[in-house]
Design an enzyme around this catalytic site. Structure first.
Site, mmCIF file in Angstrom:
data_model
loop_
_atom_site.group_PDB
_atom_site.id
_atom_site.type_symbol
_atom_site.label_atom_id
_atom_site.label_comp_id
_atom_site.label_asym_id
_atom_site.label_seq_id
_atom_site.Cartn_x
_atom_site.Cartn_y
_atom_site.Cartn_z
ATOM 1 N N HIS A 121 62.304 28.703 31.017
ATOM 2 C CA HIS A 121 61.883 28.468 32.166
ATOM 3 C C HIS A 121 62.121 27.085 33.028
ATOM 4 O O HIS A 121 61.575 26.603 34.013
ATOM 5 C CB HIS A 121 60.322 28.365 32.036
ATOM 6 C CG HIS A 121 59.650 27.100 31.094
ATOM 7 N ND1 HIS A 121 59.874 27.258 29.764
ATOM 8 C CD2 HIS A 121 59.413 25.997 31.371
ATOM 9 C CE1 HIS A 121 59.575 25.969 29.332
ATOM 10 N NE2 HIS A 121 59.138 25.338 30.347
ATOM 11 N N HIS A 169 62.400 23.109 37.249
ATOM 12 C CA HIS A 169 61.674 23.965 36.423
ATOM 13 C C HIS A 169 61.096 25.111 37.178
ATOM 14 O O HIS A 169 60.678 25.169 38.485
ATOM 15 C CB HIS A 169 60.521 22.830 36.245
ATOM 16 C CG HIS A 169 59.443 23.397 35.168
ATOM 17 N ND1 HIS A 169 58.485 24.249 35.758
ATOM 18 C CD2 HIS A 169 59.129 22.890 34.075
ATOM 19 C CE1 HIS A 169 57.685 24.394 34.372
ATOM 20 N NE2 HIS A 169 58.292 23.553 33.386
#
Length: 154
Positions: free
Chosen positions: A60, A75
């Site tokens: 992620h 992110h």
């Protein structure tokens, strides 16, 4: 040192203050901007916003360290660590050198939204002074690879 950071994916530019996470919104990890991915597009490729070495890669999120020493964090979504990698596919390994535009991760923002999570993607210069990113725009559409912001070490 100055640095040009390119959009890692297409979407709508947003100020970090609009990210629904207090750490990013208050620029506690660094200055930058965010991209809200386009919806109904299916899986999207996330590309390197700068050239350098992949310092960290998780399903992620990833960090690229430039030759000048700056570390850029991308992110993908908020609280997406809870998905344990489900719906993310990495294309690089730690230690690998990448150029701007190199595919790093593929993910589906709509699948993240369907889980009740935000798909917004903060892009920050780690450990930089809050407000130090010079943004060309606070909001609006951006295409992957376009200028997102510039940054100069103080």
């Amino acid at each position: 040192m100055s640095l040009t950071v390119h959009a890692p994916l297409s979407g709508t530019l947003a100020a970090l203050a609009n990210v629904p996470d207090p750490v990013f919104a208050a620029q506690m990890v660094g200055s930058g901007m965010a991209v809200e991915p386009v919806g109904k597009a299916g899986p999207l490729d996330v590309v390197a916003p700068v050239s350098g070495q992949v310092a960290t890669v998780r399903a992620h999120a990833f960090v690229i360290r430039t030759d000048g020493g700056a570390a850029i964090l991308v992110h993908l979504g908020i609280d997406t660590v809870r998905l344990n990698g489900e719906g993310f596919h990495t294309h690089v390994t730690e230690g690998e050198r990448v150029a701007v535009g190199r595919k790093v991760i593929t993910f589906d923002p709509d699948a993240i939204r369907a889980r009740g999570l935000s798909a917004i993607c903060p892009v920050v210069v780690l450990d930089s002074t809050p407000g130090s990113a010079q943004t060309p725009a606070v909001s609006g559409p951006v295409r992957a690879g376009a200028l997102m912001f510039s940054w100069a070490a103080s």
